[in-house]
Design a protein around this motif. Structure first.
Motif, mmCIF file in Angstrom:
data_model
loop_
_atom_site.group_PDB
_atom_site.id
_atom_site.type_symbol
_atom_site.label_atom_id
_atom_site.label_comp_id
_atom_site.label_asym_id
_atom_site.label_seq_id
_atom_site.Cartn_x
_atom_site.Cartn_y
_atom_site.Cartn_z
ATOM 1 N N GLU A 23 12.361 5.861 -28.133
ATOM 2 C CA GLU A 23 13.663 5.976 -27.469
ATOM 3 C C GLU A 23 14.564 6.980 -28.183
ATOM 4 O O GLU A 23 15.136 7.886 -27.547
ATOM 5 C CB GLU A 23 14.347 4.605 -27.411
ATOM 6 N N VAL A 24 14.689 6.853 -29.511
ATOM 7 C CA VAL A 24 15.590 7.759 -30.236
ATOM 8 C C VAL A 24 15.033 9.182 -30.276
ATOM 9 O O VAL A 24 15.796 10.155 -30.270
ATOM 10 C CB VAL A 24 15.879 7.245 -31.666
ATOM 11 N N ALA A 25 13.714 9.314 -30.275
ATOM 12 C CA ALA A 25 13.112 10.645 -30.269
ATOM 13 C C ALA A 25 13.380 11.349 -28.943
ATOM 14 O O ALA A 25 13.758 12.529 -28.914
ATOM 15 C CB ALA A 25 11.611 10.546 -30.523
ATOM 16 N N LEU A 26 13.197 10.643 -27.833
ATOM 17 C CA LEU A 26 13.449 11.241 -26.522
ATOM 18 C C LEU A 26 14.929 11.533 -26.319
ATOM 19 O O LEU A 26 15.303 12.572 -25.762
ATOM 20 C CB LEU A 26 12.926 10.325 -25.422
ATOM 21 N N LYS A 27 15.779 10.631 -26.772
ATOM 22 C CA LYS A 27 17.224 10.862 -26.647
ATOM 23 C C LYS A 27 17.662 12.083 -27.443
ATOM 24 O O LYS A 27 18.587 12.797 -27.044
ATOM 25 C CB LYS A 27 17.997 9.628 -27.114
ATOM 26 N N THR A 28 16.990 12.332 -28.562
ATOM 27 C CA THR A 28 17.323 13.495 -29.385
ATOM 28 C C THR A 28 17.133 14.788 -28.604
ATOM 29 O O THR A 28 17.945 15.718 -28.700
ATOM 30 C CB THR A 28 16.454 13.517 -30.659
ATOM 31 N N PHE A 29 16.078 14.850 -27.809
ATOM 32 C CA PHE A 29 15.772 16.083 -27.082
ATOM 33 C C PHE A 29 16.183 16.026 -25.614
ATOM 34 O O PHE A 29 15.838 16.908 -24.834
ATOM 35 C CB PHE A 29 14.285 16.412 -27.233
ATOM 36 N N ASP A 31 19.194 16.471 -24.868
ATOM 37 C CA ASP A 31 20.112 17.600 -24.881
ATOM 38 C C ASP A 31 19.289 18.883 -25.033
ATOM 39 O O ASP A 31 18.699 19.130 -26.086
ATOM 40 C CB ASP A 31 21.095 17.463 -26.048
ATOM 41 N N SER A 32 19.243 19.685 -23.999
ATOM 42 C CA SER A 32 18.402 20.885 -24.007
ATOM 43 C C SER A 32 18.827 21.896 -25.070
ATOM 44 O O SER A 32 18.048 22.780 -25.431
ATOM 45 C CB SER A 32 18.412 21.550 -22.631
ATOM 46 N N ARG A 33 20.048 21.760 -25.589
ATOM 47 C CA ARG A 33 20.500 22.678 -26.642
ATOM 48 C C ARG A 33 19.685 22.519 -27.916
ATOM 49 O O ARG A 33 19.659 23.431 -28.750
ATOM 50 C CB ARG A 33 21.985 22.461 -26.929
ATOM 51 N N MET A 34 19.022 21.391 -28.077
ATOM 52 C CA MET A 34 18.165 21.192 -29.248
ATOM 53 C C MET A 34 17.033 22.215 -29.271
ATOM 54 O O MET A 34 16.523 22.573 -30.335
ATOM 55 C CB MET A 34 17.583 19.783 -29.257
ATOM 56 N N LEU A 35 16.651 22.703 -28.106
ATOM 57 C CA LEU A 35 15.563 23.675 -28.032
ATOM 58 C C LEU A 35 15.969 25.036 -28.577
ATOM 59 O O LEU A 35 15.121 25.901 -28.780
ATOM 60 C CB LEU A 35 15.080 23.812 -26.583
ATOM 61 N N ASP A 36 17.268 25.225 -28.808
ATOM 62 C CA ASP A 36 17.731 26.449 -29.463
ATOM 63 C C ASP A 36 17.412 26.436 -30.951
ATOM 64 O O ASP A 36 17.365 27.491 -31.588
ATOM 65 C CB ASP A 36 19.244 26.624 -29.286
ATOM 66 N N PHE A 37 17.208 25.239 -31.505
ATOM 67 C CA PHE A 37 16.986 25.105 -32.943
ATOM 68 C C PHE A 37 15.514 24.975 -33.314
ATOM 69 O O PHE A 37 15.113 25.333 -34.419
ATOM 70 C CB PHE A 37 17.745 23.879 -33.473
ATOM 71 N N CYS A 38 14.720 24.449 -32.400
ATOM 72 C CA CYS A 38 13.317 24.203 -32.750
ATOM 73 C C CYS A 38 12.480 24.025 -31.497
ATOM 74 O O CYS A 38 13.003 23.915 -30.385
ATOM 75 C CB CYS A 38 13.202 22.951 -33.630
ATOM 76 N N THR A 39 11.175 23.983 -31.705
ATOM 77 C CA THR A 39 10.227 23.677 -30.634
ATOM 78 C C THR A 39 9.620 22.308 -30.921
ATOM 79 O O THR A 39 8.828 22.163 -31.861
ATOM 80 C CB THR A 39 9.117 24.736 -30.560
ATOM 81 N N PRO A 40 10.001 21.271 -30.165
ATOM 82 C CA PRO A 40 9.485 19.920 -30.436
ATOM 83 C C PRO A 40 8.091 19.711 -29.862
ATOM 84 O O PRO A 40 7.779 20.185 -28.769
ATOM 85 C CB PRO A 40 10.498 19.013 -29.733
ATOM 86 N N ILE A 41 7.264 18.997 -30.633
ATOM 87 C CA ILE A 41 5.898 18.700 -30.208
ATOM 88 C C ILE A 41 5.635 17.213 -30.463
ATOM 89 O O ILE A 41 5.511 16.781 -31.613
ATOM 90 C CB ILE A 41 4.871 19.551 -30.975
ATOM 91 N N PHE A 42 5.592 16.424 -29.401
ATOM 92 C CA PHE A 42 5.305 14.996 -29.509
ATOM 93 C C PHE A 42 3.794 14.789 -29.558
ATOM 94 O O PHE A 42 3.044 15.427 -28.813
ATOM 95 C CB PHE A 42 5.868 14.239 -28.302
ATOM 96 N N PHE A 43 3.369 13.865 -30.405
ATOM 97 C CA PHE A 43 1.949 13.519 -30.489
ATOM 98 C C PHE A 43 1.765 12.143 -29.848
ATOM 99 O O PHE A 43 2.022 11.105 -30.455
ATOM 100 C CB PHE A 43 1.471 13.525 -31.947
ATOM 101 N N ALA A 44 1.357 12.147 -28.580
ATOM 102 C CA ALA A 44 1.195 10.911 -27.809
ATOM 103 C C ALA A 44 0.305 11.228 -26.609
ATOM 104 O O ALA A 44 -0.859 11.569 -26.782
ATOM 105 C CB ALA A 44 2.563 10.376 -27.366
#
Length: 356
Positions: A23-29, A31-44
């Motif tokens: 839940e907290v991981a998905l809520k973190t991203f 906000d699409s502005r987070m993609l300006d800082f990094c490229t997230p890769i979930f392992f699931a």
């Protein structure tokens, strides 16, 4: 490892699916502005992330990939670690959820070792349900210490407070016997090196807390401080390390003495984490220092009591992402400049309070 001009690849192990980690991981991203800082890769898996995003009503668009090296910048990526559909029962610790948490972690660590991701952020796991014949560790720190090069230090950090541990996930009754001269030297040096390399503090000042109440009161309340701790700290001090103590833990934080130091080394888990979480809960980050790869995590656990209710606050997880990015950039710059003698003279060092 990619150049820091590119987006930093942040791998995310999903943690216990029955807890609040996803839940907290998905809520973190969200906000699409987070993609300006990094490229997230979930392992699931695509199905798992789809179920979770629908359950929490988080309208997140993701891109399924077979391997972390295939991640696309500007998107939330999901490495399909499993094909089956896990049974998710929020709030319930189950061995099945533990097994998926470990599969996610192992895949993420493999990618970290291979350089397919730059930073690993781990969602919380349940220390009991992860145990199996193939995984016998009390937590992330111990597993990572085996898998990654270096000497690990459990390091709880915020902008203004950084607390490391001499001993971490061990029974309290065993902690004093584990604190040896060698361990003290190792942990102090690991903290010092991390403060320099990862946080840009040129001459870090480190405070060490006493093992016993009142640091033993001259042997009246235990001899470990006089027999082991003080001689080791004297040796370090004579070696020009800015290490001070031992300080009585009961007054050290109440008197704001910690504000005079760049790092604090506690003797055992609760001695360090109780004041840290009291002062910083929801904003702190657990960083595994001393390793040749970067791993961070939020300062909370699985929180089964609110799991699945859409009540979890993502701030600590978001801070773990930002801290991992910050450390990656600091470490990259430090290693690049100190590797080149011509650049070394231009390496700017910052003092306390300017490390972010």
């Amino acid at each position: 490892m990619q150049d820091t001009e590119d987006k930093i690849k942040v791998g995310i192990s999903i943690g216990d699916l029955n807890g609040i980690g996803s839940e907290v991981a998905l809520k973190t991203f969200e906000d699409s502005r987070m993609l300006d800082f990094c490229t997230p890769i979930f392992f699931a898996s695509n199905k798992t992330i789809s179920f979770l995003s629908n359950h929490f009503k988080i309208p997140i668009k993701f891109h399924g990939i077979p391997d972390a090296s295939d991640a696309i910048h500007g998107k939330v990526n999901v490495v399909n670690v499993w094909k089956e559909t896990p049974e998710i029962t929020f709030g319930q610790p189950t061995e099945k959820a533990g097994s998926f948490a470990i599969r996610s972690l192992q895949a993420a660590v493999k990618a970290l070792k291979e350089g397919s991701i730059d930073v690993l952020v781990t969602a919380p796991i349940n220390k009991k349900t992860i145990q199996s014949k193939d995984f016998k560790f009390p937590g992330h720190t111990d597993y990572l210490a085996r898998e990654l090069g270096g000497k690990s230090l459990m390091f709880m950090v915020t902008d203004t407070l950084k607390i490391g541990l001499l001993t971490d996930h061990v029974p309290v009754k065993e902690a004093p016997s584990l604190i040896t001269r060698g361990l003290i030297l190792e942990k102090v040096r690991a903290m010092e090196n991390s403060l320099i390399r990862d946080f840009g503090i040129s001459r870090p000042k480190i405070a060490v807390l006493g093992i016993n109440p009142h640091s033993g009161d001259d042997g009246v309340i235990g001899s470990e401080d006089d027999d082991v701790l003080r001689p080791a700290l004297k040796e370090l001090s004579e070696g020009k390390h800015l290490v001070f103590g031992p300080y009585a833990a009961d007054t050290f934080f109440a008197s704001d003495a910690y504000l005079k130091f760049d790092g604090v080394l506690a003797a055992y888990h609760d001695q360090g984490l109780i004041p840290f979480k009291t002062l910083s809960f929801g904003k702190g980050v657990n960083f595994t220092a001393g390793l040749d790869r970067i791993r961070t995590s939020p300062d909370h656990g699985t929180a089964f009591d609110i799991a699945g209710m859409n009540k979890a606050n993502p701030e600590s997880f978001k801070e773990a992402v930002f801290t991992g990015i910050h450390i990656f950039r600091e470490r990259f710059q430090y290693d690049e400049l100190t590797r080149n003698p011509l650049k070394k003279s231009r390496l700017r060092r910052r003092g306390k309070g300017e490390d972010r």
